[in-house]
Design a protein around this motif. Structure first.
Motif, PDB file in Angstrom:
ATOM      1  N   PRO A 350       0.815  -1.219   0.000  1.00 20.58           N
ATOM      2  CA  PRO A 350       0.000   0.000   0.000  1.00 20.58           C
ATOM      3  C   PRO A 350       0.850   1.271   0.000  1.00 20.58           C
ATOM      4  CG  PRO A 350       0.062  -0.958   2.206  1.00 20.58           C
ATOM      5  CD  PRO A 350       0.776  -1.923   1.296  1.00 20.58           C
ATOM      6  N   ASN A 351       0.308   2.302  -0.609  1.00 13.52           N
ATOM      7  CA  ASN A 351       0.852   3.667  -0.526  1.00 13.52           C
ATOM      8  C   ASN A 351       2.299   3.826  -0.986  1.00 13.52           C
ATOM      9  OD1 ASN A 351      -1.631   4.569   0.503  1.00 13.52           O
ATOM     10  ND2 ASN A 351      -1.042   4.034   2.591  1.00 13.52           N
ATOM     11  N   ILE A 352       2.649   3.127  -2.092  1.00 14.41           N
ATOM     12  CA  ILE A 352       3.993   3.321  -2.667  1.00 14.41           C
ATOM     13  C   ILE A 352       3.909   3.792  -4.116  1.00 14.41           C
ATOM     14  CG2 ILE A 352       5.037   1.564  -1.170  1.00 14.41           C
ATOM     15  CD1 ILE A 352       5.155  -0.247  -3.711  1.00 14.41           C
ATOM     16  N   ARG A 353       2.701   4.091  -4.589  1.00 14.22           N
ATOM     17  CA  ARG A 353       2.517   4.370  -6.012  1.00 14.22           C
ATOM     18  C   ARG A 353       3.179   5.681  -6.425  1.00 14.22           C
ATOM     19  NH1 ARG A 353      -3.893   2.517  -6.076  1.00 14.22           N
ATOM     20  NH2 ARG A 353      -3.486   0.353  -5.498  1.00 14.22           N
ATOM     21  N   ILE A 354       3.029   6.712  -5.632  1.00 18.99           N
ATOM     22  CA  ILE A 354       3.629   8.002  -5.995  1.00 18.99           C
ATOM     23  C   ILE A 354       5.150   7.909  -5.936  1.00 18.99           C
ATOM     24  CG2 ILE A 354       3.863  10.420  -5.296  1.00 18.99           C
ATOM     25  CD1 ILE A 354       0.937  10.369  -4.477  1.00 18.99           C
ATOM     26  N   PHE A 355       5.667   7.189  -4.953  1.00 27.72           N
ATOM     27  CA  PHE A 355       7.120   6.990  -4.861  1.00 27.72           C
ATOM     28  C   PHE A 355       7.642   6.276  -6.110  1.00 27.72           C
ATOM     29  CE2 PHE A 355      10.585   4.037  -3.767  1.00 27.72           C
ATOM     30  CZ  PHE A 355      11.573   4.952  -3.416  1.00 27.72           C
ATOM     31  N   MET A 356       6.960   5.213  -6.538  1.00 29.83           N
ATOM     32  CA  MET A 356       7.395   4.485  -7.736  1.00 29.83           C
ATOM     33  C   MET A 356       7.327   5.376  -8.970  1.00 29.83           C
ATOM     34  SD  MET A 356       5.967   0.566  -7.433  1.00 29.83           S
ATOM     35  CE  MET A 356       4.229   1.012  -7.403  1.00 29.83           C
ATOM     36  N   LEU A 357       6.320   6.212  -9.031  1.00 25.75           N
ATOM     37  CA  LEU A 357       6.170   7.116 -10.174  1.00 25.75           C
ATOM     38  C   LEU A 357       7.391   8.028 -10.311  1.00 25.75           C
ATOM     39  CD1 LEU A 357       2.895   9.020 -11.067  1.00 25.75           C
ATOM     40  CD2 LEU A 357       5.083  10.194 -11.147  1.00 25.75           C
ATOM     41  N   ILE A 358       7.823   8.586  -9.190  1.00 25.65           N
ATOM     42  CA  ILE A 358       8.988   9.478  -9.211  1.00 25.65           C
ATOM     43  C   ILE A 358      10.241   8.716  -9.640  1.00 25.65           C
ATOM     44  CG2 ILE A 358      10.495  10.895  -7.755  1.00 25.65           C
ATOM     45  CD1 ILE A 358       7.951  11.608  -6.128  1.00 25.65           C
ATOM     46  N   VAL A 359      10.405   7.502  -9.125  1.00 24.68           N
ATOM     47  CA  VAL A 359      11.576   6.686  -9.476  1.00 24.68           C
ATOM     48  C   VAL A 359      11.594   6.395 -10.983  1.00 24.68           C
ATOM     49  CG1 VAL A 359      12.632   4.402  -9.209  1.00 24.68           C
ATOM     50  CG2 VAL A 359      11.823   5.647  -7.194  1.00 24.68           C
ATOM     51  N   CYS A 360      10.427   6.099 -11.566  1.00 21.86           N
ATOM     52  CA  CYS A 360      10.360   5.786 -12.997  1.00 21.86           C
ATOM     53  C   CYS A 360      10.635   7.005 -13.881  1.00 21.86           C
ATOM     54  CB  CYS A 360       8.991   5.208 -13.337  1.00 21.86           C
ATOM     55  SG  CYS A 360       8.737   3.512 -12.793  1.00 21.86           S
ATOM     56  N   CYS A 361      10.483   8.208 -13.329  1.00 23.50           N
ATOM     57  CA  CYS A 361      10.779   9.416 -14.105  1.00 23.50           C
ATOM     58  C   CYS A 361      12.277   9.583 -14.353  1.00 23.50           C
ATOM     59  CB  CYS A 361      10.264  10.660 -13.374  1.00 23.50           C
ATOM     60  SG  CYS A 361       8.472  10.887 -13.414  1.00 23.50           S
ATOM     61  N   LEU A 362      13.092   9.105 -13.426  1.00 30.24           N
ATOM     62  CA  LEU A 362      14.526   9.380 -13.474  1.00 30.24           C
ATOM     63  C   LEU A 362      15.225   8.772 -14.693  1.00 30.24           C
ATOM     64  CD1 LEU A 362      15.334   9.034  -9.652  1.00 30.24           C
ATOM     65  CD2 LEU A 362      14.717  11.088 -10.959  1.00 30.24           C
ATOM     66  N   PRO A 363      14.957   7.488 -15.075  1.00 25.74           N
ATOM     67  CA  PRO A 363      15.599   6.957 -16.289  1.00 25.74           C
ATOM     68  C   PRO A 363      15.186   7.711 -17.552  1.00 25.74           C
ATOM     69  CG  PRO A 363      14.724   5.168 -14.937  1.00 25.74           C
ATOM     70  CD  PRO A 363      14.192   6.438 -14.372  1.00 25.74           C
ATOM     71  N   VAL A 364      13.958   8.235 -17.593  1.00 25.86           N
ATOM     72  CA  VAL A 364      13.525   8.995 -18.768  1.00 25.86           C
ATOM     73  C   VAL A 364      14.378  10.253 -18.909  1.00 25.86           C
ATOM     74  CG1 VAL A 364      11.608  10.178 -19.899  1.00 25.86           C
ATOM     75  CG2 VAL A 364      11.171   8.125 -18.536  1.00 25.86           C
ATOM     76  N   ILE A 365      14.582  10.951 -17.804  1.00 24.56           N
ATOM     77  CA  ILE A 365      15.425  12.155 -17.818  1.00 24.56           C
ATOM     78  C   ILE A 365      16.849  11.798 -18.250  1.00 24.56           C
ATOM     79  CG2 ILE A 365      16.457  13.946 -16.359  1.00 24.56           C
ATOM     80  CD1 ILE A 365      13.859  13.893 -14.702  1.00 24.56           C
ATOM     81  N   ALA A 366      17.371  10.700 -17.675  1.00 25.97           N
ATOM     82  CA  ALA A 366      18.733  10.265 -18.013  1.00 25.97           C
ATOM     83  C   ALA A 366      18.835   9.876 -19.493  1.00 25.97           C
ATOM     84  CB  ALA A 366      19.136   9.090 -17.130  1.00 25.97           C
ATOM     85  N   GLY A 367      17.801   9.173 -20.007  1.00 20.13           N
ATOM     86  CA  GLY A 367      17.811   8.743 -21.399  1.00 20.13           C
ATOM     87  C   GLY A 367      17.799   9.923 -22.357  1.00 20.13           C
ATOM     88  N   CYS A 368      16.978  10.921 -22.067  1.00 17.19           N
ATOM     89  CA  CYS A 368      16.914  12.110 -22.925  1.00 17.19           C
ATOM     90  C   CYS A 368      18.260  12.837 -22.940  1.00 17.19           C
ATOM     91  CB  CYS A 368      15.816  13.050 -22.434  1.00 17.19           C
ATOM     92  SG  CYS A 368      14.140  12.425 -22.701  1.00 17.19           S
ATOM     93  N   ALA A 369      18.874  12.957 -21.758  1.00 15.01           N
ATOM     94  CA  ALA A 369      20.174  13.628 -21.671  1.00 15.01           C
ATOM     95  C   ALA A 369      21.244  12.848 -22.434  1.00 15.01           C
ATOM     96  CB  ALA A 369      20.573  13.783 -20.203  1.00 15.01           C
ATOM     97  N   LEU A 370      21.176  11.500 -22.352  1.00 13.49           N
ATOM     98  CA  LEU A 370      22.166  10.656 -23.031  1.00 13.49           C
ATOM     99  C   LEU A 370      22.041  10.779 -24.551  1.00 13.49           C
ATOM    100  CD1 LEU A 370      24.414   8.570 -22.668  1.00 13.49           C
ATOM    101  CD2 LEU A 370      22.657   6.779 -22.589  1.00 13.49           C
ATOM    102  N   ILE A 371      20.821  10.770 -25.059  1.00 10.50           N
ATOM    103  CA  ILE A 371      20.627  10.932 -26.509  1.00 10.50           C
ATOM    104  C   ILE A 371      21.167  12.283 -26.966  1.00 10.50           C
ATOM    105  CG2 ILE A 371      18.938  11.061 -28.384  1.00 10.50           C
ATOM    106  CD1 ILE A 371      17.062   9.358 -26.629  1.00 10.50           C
TER     107      ILE A 371
END
Length: 508
Positions: A350-371
């Motif tokens: 229970p109650n970990i959905r927002i935390f997981m959402l933030i964690v999943c944002c980080l690889p997207v930011i890293a991927g965009c910067a890498l490209i």
């Protein structure tokens, strides 16, 4: 189960006393009834097997229908429909703004259709409404093969988006009416995982179409004919979809009763066909709905760019048409894993959905910067790796859907929320392609990657704000110290909103 409730389970109907309330009232009444956990589990299992595979295929077709434009341009559509032309300011470069608009107009169509389609699904029988609309969608998709100009493609894309808008809003409200708050995370992720599945399946199909030589049609036309034919078959199935567990024909009488009664505790309700202006007004003034909309709009900018231009961008690194399509596989695979893993964890803990959402944002930011910052040499590996790890955006979007739909009650409010989430989805998809400026290709499209990184920072900020809003609302409800279980049972199916019902609790 008493004889009276058994009769209700067989013949639920709206009376003057139940008008304006949830359809569940006619079946289970206002008091708690014991149900056999074995029967309840069997009902959930049957619902899973009936709904989830079909929804996975259905949303997969929606995603494939949008994403094949990115592959079709590699198969000659760009030339055939004059989607790219020499840049008037720099004849040495190419202007792809027509392709950007062809991508964006789909979402303008979806924007136009979302609220009318959501209203239709609330007011009318779900299976017939879905069936008719999906069969029309199949016809519009098939007609893509007959388009001969970019203007014709603009019109076709707009109407395709308008018709397809019924699927995501319909699926979100169906899940919220069949499953408990805790179960919704996994089930929403199952159908939304089509984003990953169909990136892979669609890539494989398009790879096969790339082998076609000769024939009376261009390769991109064959793709749309297949998509339209598959969609029509799905449309025929939609006629069999019941509006709620109350009328689920594939369940026995005892299973239907258990499927409805087990949802009483969560206070989210099942279905009410009466439109309520007060619930609409509450939704319009509810800050959490707008925070969720901001998150969806900013998060889905990645898809707007990746699905429409992904293969084209990868081909920029010196990879062939076929190789560019193959590179959709790791992107789709990571997207699939992120969606299913976050869905499973969200239902398990229970109650970990927002935390997981933030964690999943980080690889997207890293991927965009890498490209953006890596070297775009011939057969460059680094930008392809960056492109692949942006696939975690699937987990971000799946969690936004789950958080949004599990934290509202009242059927009019739920319908408005599902439509608003996908209005924001359309906004993100419209913005994404417009960030791609073909003139800045030598500079690695700086507007695109800067814009996407900013959008994901906005997503994280809105998620943090939503966490504190939901936590504050839960504390307010807990301070009321409501413990009357008889009242709790009575209020469960009165079609109250989450704010009106003192027993409703928000999932973080």
């Amino acid at each position: 189960m008493t004889a009276a409730t058994a009769l209700q389970a067989d013949h639920p109907q709206e009376t003057h006393a139940t008008a304006g309330k949830d359809v569940a009232i006619a079946m289970v009444g206002e008091e708690v009834h014991p149900v056999d956990p074995v029967v309840s589990a069997r009902a959930v299992r049957k619902i899973d097997w009936f709904l989830i595979p079909a929804m996975t295929v259905g949303y997969g077709l929606v995603y494939y229908d949008k994403a094949i434009l990115g592959s079709a341009v590699l198969f000659g559509m760009t030339t055939d429909l004059h989607l790219s032309i020499p840049d008037a300011h720099n004849p040495a470069s190419v202007d792809t703004s027509r392709l950007s608009w062809a991508t964006s107009l789909f979402y303008f169509g979806m924007l136009a259709g979302l609220y009318p389609m959501s209203y239709a699904l609330q007011r009318f029988e779900v299976g017939r409404t879905l069936g008719v609309v999906v069969c029309i969608w199949a016809l519009v998709c098939l007609l893509t093969a007959a388009v001969t100009s970019y203007q014709g493609l603009y019109v076709q894309r707009f109407f395709l988006g308008f018709i397809e808008s019924i699927i995501p809003t319909g699926f979100m409200t169906i899940i919220s009416g069949y499953y408990t708050q805790q179960e919704q995370s996994l089930r929403q992720s199952w159908w939304f995982s089509s984003t990953g599945w169909w990136t892979i399946i669609g890539g494989a199909l398009n790879y096969g179409f790339a082998q076609i030589t000769g024939g009376g049609l261009h390769r991109w036309q064959y793709i749309y004919l297949l998509a339209g034919a598959l969609t029509f078959l799905f449309g025929l199935f939609c006629f069999a979809v019941p509006s709620s567990p109350v009328s689920a024909w594939f369940l026995t009488k005892e299973e239907r009763f258990a499927a409805v009664e087990r949802l009483r505790h969560g206070q989210t309700g099942i279905r009410c066909t009466q439109f309520k202006g007060a619930q609409l007004k509450e939704a319009l003034l509810d800050i959490k709905i707008w925070l969720i909309a901001i998150m969806m709009a900013s998060a889905y900018t990645v898809n707007g760019a990746v699905s429409g231009f992904g293969p084209l961008i990868v081909s920029t690194f010196g990879w062939s048409t076929l190789e560019s399509i193959v590179f959709q596989f790791p992107l789709g695979g990571l997207c699939l894993i992120a969606i299913l893993l976050t869905g499973w964890l969200g239902s398990r803990f229970p109650n970990i959905r927002i935390f997981m959402l933030i964690v999943c944002c980080l690889p997207v930011i890293a991927g965009c910067a890498l490209i953006w910052k890596s070297e775009w040499s011939y057969h460059a590996a680094a930008p392809v790796v960056g492109y692949s790890i942006t696939g975690t955006f699937g987990g971000v979007v799946s969690l936004i859907i789950t958080i949004g739909m599990s934290n509202v009650a009242g059927h009019t409010k739920k319908s408005f929320t599902s439509a608003t989430i996908f209005v924001a989805y359309c906004v993100g998809n419209i913005i994404g392609p417009q960030l791609i400026k073909s003139q800045t290709k030598p500079l690695h499209y700086p507007e695109l990657w800067t814009g996407l990184i900013i959008c994901y920072c906005i997503t994280i900020t809105a998620a943090v704000a939503l966490y504190f809003v939901l936590r504050h609302e839960n504390k307010k409800k807990e301070s009321l110290n409501k413990t009357d279980e008889v009242e709790r049972a009575k209020l469960a199916f009165q079609d109250l909103t989450d704010k009106e019902n003192p027993y409703f609790r928000y999932q973080l």
